[in-house]
Enzyme design. Structure first.
Site, mmCIF file in Angstrom:
data_model
loop_
_atom_site.group_PDB
_atom_site.id
_atom_site.type_symbol
_atom_site.label_atom_id
_atom_site.label_comp_id
_atom_site.label_asym_id
_atom_site.label_seq_id
_atom_site.Cartn_x
_atom_site.Cartn_y
_atom_site.Cartn_z
ATOM 1 N N GLY A 1 -9.391 32.952 82.201
ATOM 2 C CA GLY A 1 -8.997 31.608 81.778
ATOM 3 C C GLY A 1 -10.123 30.915 81.032
ATOM 4 O O GLY A 1 -10.884 31.534 80.280
ATOM 5 N N SER A 2 -10.310 29.630 81.309
ATOM 6 C CA SER A 2 -11.234 28.807 80.522
ATOM 7 C C SER A 2 -12.688 29.184 80.704
ATOM 8 O O SER A 2 -13.531 28.840 79.849
ATOM 9 C CB SER A 2 -11.047 27.334 80.873
ATOM 10 O OG SER A 2 -9.743 26.907 80.480
ATOM 11 N N THR A 3 -13.019 29.895 81.811
ATOM 12 C CA THR A 3 -14.413 30.314 81.953
ATOM 13 C C THR A 3 -14.792 31.333 80.876
ATOM 14 O O THR A 3 -15.976 31.519 80.572
ATOM 15 C CB THR A 3 -14.651 30.940 83.348
ATOM 16 O OG1 THR A 3 -13.716 32.004 83.568
ATOM 17 C CG2 THR A 3 -14.487 29.911 84.450
ATOM 18 N N SER B 1 -12.101 21.474 78.176
ATOM 19 C CA SER B 1 -11.437 22.783 78.334
ATOM 20 C C SER B 1 -10.111 22.820 77.587
ATOM 21 O O SER B 1 -9.062 23.185 78.134
ATOM 22 C CB SER B 1 -11.204 23.082 79.820
ATOM 23 O OG SER B 1 -10.843 24.438 80.001
#
Length: 731
Positions: free
Chosen positions: A443-445, A499
């Protein structure tokens, strides 16, 4: 034909007179004729008396078969009158002719001695019998005589012949024994010697001392302690005793009764292990039962003094003494060493023969491991993630603490866990390590990789502005942000801080998909970390040739690509280390039998991005923990903290889509942001209670673990002022 009386002088029965008064054999009369006919007439004659000397022959005469005829009796005139006897009836058989008594002179009777009543006495001095009826003119006929018994001649065999036969029989039997003895002791001696040794010799394993596993400061995480092995000799166990043995041993050893019964019911076997690693106190209970055929042997047992602490890293040793999970499995050969062996002679009653054959090969102890983990920090990380998994009812969770400069893993905890001392009481699904075995979409990481590629290859800067709507269409797909919002003008730093998926797609369009793929690979996507834990997954990253027309867009914001938690932590360690990726390191070195320490080889290092790009991304990530960012709950008073949240959808295996699959909530960051010394990543899979966003469920765990780690490592605040991060573009 007249028959002579008792006193008449004539031939004895069966004899005729030959010429000149000599007795002759009558072929048709006498005992021979009677034997020819098969029967005698009248009563059998009396047995005769033995003959006297030659002088007595005038008083008695022998019969035809050696019997004697008594001397004739004299009448008053001195002579015995003759009387005519009636002829016997014709019966077809010839009757024996009567014998005449022989006197001293032909047919004259002998004179009786004086004083005899009848005037006559036999020559032997006995009184003469009166004549019976038919004897002479006025006498009686003498009673019939019984035939003399025939003597069967007895011939004794020659004793020497019998002795020789007996000796031959004995010699033959002894030759059989001698032949068999020669066969056993010479011809087939080797065969039977080998069989006898096989029956007596038993192989006993001499277990090697397994190497200990310690943390970075030498605190034991796994150690070897003294134990006992319980064995059985089924050959000497009587069938009627088996049930009693099973009933007594099964509860003590914690084994199923059927398993114990199978072990002791092998009559052709002389040695069967029933249990390994039995504590000495339980082994003493077994010995006290004094069952014939049940014994103990010294060995070693693996003990984990901290129970479930770091169990997902260490693993456990199974009942057979082999590593079955974690490092115990991955480095089993090194830890276990090499077992020795001993051949001993066992008597039929199961006792060791002291002076018998004894062959021994000593064991080689295993080497110990010193890990990079810190026991106290590991305990704190495990405590926090277990509490959050329970609070959010997540499927599982994990925490990783790393030193970005050396790649050392200081803590690696996951929940739910298990107790390696009693691993059988936990589901097998908990024995593994989800940190390296479970792949998920970051995901956003994962947006920091796109940011690094766009900044180095696409000319993007932190202050570069983007007009960011809530959703955007690319080809036949529509992509949107996690929260509805009006169209906003954000800086690239603002894109990371908020994000935004749409803003990240816009930045990724400034580079080619091949460039994006190359940077993902450089940061470690699609390959194993090399940490050394078993069953590690490399995740999934297909080459651009296999991407569909729109795959590059979700890959840019961390979807349609998968990683394990350690891979993602390594990405942030690379940013914190000035753009140099250091291979994650879990093993600091090995410990020899003499307690000497041998350091592990230095981890491999590789520069991925420039130090300036890494510094700029670090500064932008500080904006994530501000009040305007997505993770203000990650802030630590006194320290500058940088990081990134992640909230990725999980593919539903039932439909192959994201609907109903849940979310992966994560947060990865480092501190101090201007001089990073520690990296912490938190991942929660499919939280069901409360929020599912990384900033809400993962960031608080990051804060608690990072705060404890900074204190444990004695990292002081830098005291520097955080840069001003401009999130929104100026009008």
């Amino acid at each position: 034909m007249t028959r002579p009386g008792r006193g008449a002088a004539g031939s004895p029965p069966g004899r005729g007179r030959g010429p000149k008064g000599a007795p002759g054999r009558d072929e048709k009369s006498g005992p021979g004729a009677a034997r020819a006919s098969g029967r005698h007439t009248g009563n059998p004659p009396r047995p005769s008396t033995p003959p006297r000397s030659g002088k007595d022959r005038g008083g008695s005469r022998r019969t035809g078969r050696g019997g004697t005829v008594p001397p004739p009796r004299k009448t008053g005139a001195g002579k015995q009158p003759e009387s005519k006897a009636t002829a016997p009836a014709k019966t077809g058989r010839t009757a024996p002719a009567p014998k005449k008594a022989a006197g001293p002179k032909g047919g004259e009777s002998a004179k009786s001695p004086k004083g005899s009543k009848n005037g006559t006495r036999p020559a032997d001095g006995r009184r003469a019998r009166r004549p019976g009826p038919g004897a002479g003119a006025g006498g009686r006929r003498p009673p019939p005589r019984r035939p003399a018994r025939q003597r069967v001649p007895f011939h004794r065999r020659d004793p020497m012949k019998r002795l020789n036969v007996g000796l031959l029989v004995v010699a033959f039997v002894l030759s059989l024994f001698a032949g068999r003895l020669v066969q056993l002791q010479t011809i087939e001696s080797g065969k039977y010697t080998e069989l006898a040794m096989e029956q007596r010799l038993q192989d006993i394993v001499l277990p090697a001392v397994r190497g200990d596993i310690t943390d970075a400061q030498g605190n034991p995480l796994a150690m070897t302690v003294e134990a006992r092995a319980i064995f059985a000799d089924p050959y000497v166990i009587k069938p009627e005793k088996r049930q009693a043995i099973v009933t007594a041993l099964a509860p003590i050893l914690g084994l199923p009764p059927a398993e114990v019964m199978r072990g002791i019911s092998k009559p052709k076997s002389r040695f069967v292990y029933l249990a390994h690693g039995v504590p000495p106190d339980k082994a003493r209970l077994v010995t006290a039962l004094k069952f014939l055929g049940i014994g103990t042997l010294p060995e070693y047992r693996r003990d984990y003094p901290n129970d479930a602490l770091a169990a997902d890293v260490i693993g456990f040793v199974n009942r057979a003494g082999n590593g079955a999970a974690g490092l115990e499995s991955a480095l089993n050969k090194q830890l276990a060493g090499r077992n020795g062996a001993q051949k001993v002679e066992i008597s039929p009653d199961g006792q060791h023969i002291p002076m018998g054959e004894d062959q021994k090969r000593p064991s080689v102890p295993g080497r110990g491991l010193r890990l990079t983990l810190l026991r106290d920090l590991q305990s704190k990380a495990q405590q926090e993630i277990e509490a959050q998994v329970r609070a959010t009812q997540a499927r599982n969770g994990s925490v990783i603490v790393m030193d970005p400069r050396t790649g050392e893993i200081l803590a690696m905890a996951s929940a739910p866990g298990f107790d390696p001392n009693n691993y059988a009481k936990s589901p097998p699904g908990t024995w593994g390590n989800p940190i390296v075995q479970e792949a998920f979409e970051p995901g956003s990481t994962g947006k920091v990789v796109t940011a690094a590629a766009a900044m180095e290859q696409g000319g993007v800067r932190p202050e570069t502005e983007f007009v960011v709507p809530y959703s955007i269409r690319r080809s036949d797909r529509v992509f949107h942000d996690s929260h509805p919002h009006p169209t906003r003008r954000l800086t690239f730093a603002g894109v990371l801080a908020t994000s935004s998926n749409v803003g990240t797609i816009q930045a990724s369009e400034r580079i080619t998909q091949d460039t994006l793929y190359r940077y993902l690979r450089a940061f470690g996507f699609g390959e194993k970390t090399g940490v050394g834990l078993p069953a590690e997954t490399a995740g999934q990253l297909n080459p651009p040739a296999k991407w569909s027309g729109t795959d590059r867009y979700p890959i840019a914001f961390g979807q349609t690509v998968s990683v394990n938690a350690l891979q993602m932590a390594s990405v942030y360690a690379t940013l914190a280390n000035g753009g140099v990726r250091v291979t994650p390191q879990l093993i600091a070195g090995t410990i020899g039998e003499d307690k000497s320490f041998t350091a592990a080889p230095a981890p491999r290092q590789k520069r991925v991005i420039s130090a300036e790009t890494a510094r700029q991304i670090r500064d932008m990530l500080e904006g994530v923990t501000t009040a305007e960012g997505t993770a203000p709950k990650a802030r630590i008073p006194g320290y500058r903290v940088a990081g990134k949240t992640g909230t990725a959808e999980i593919v539903n295996p039932n439909c192959g889509c994201y609907t109903g699959g849940g979310f992966t909530a994560s947060f990865a960051g480092f501190a101090p942001a201007d001089d990073p010394q520690l990296v912490v990543q938190v991942v929660l899979q499919a939280p069901k209670r409360g929020s599912h966003y990384g900033g809400d469920v993962a960031a608080p765990v990051f804060k608690d673990v990072m705060s404890f780690a900074l204190q444990t490592r004695k990292v002081p605040p830098t005291g520097s002022k955080a840069p001003t991060i401009r999130i929104y573009a100026r009008d």
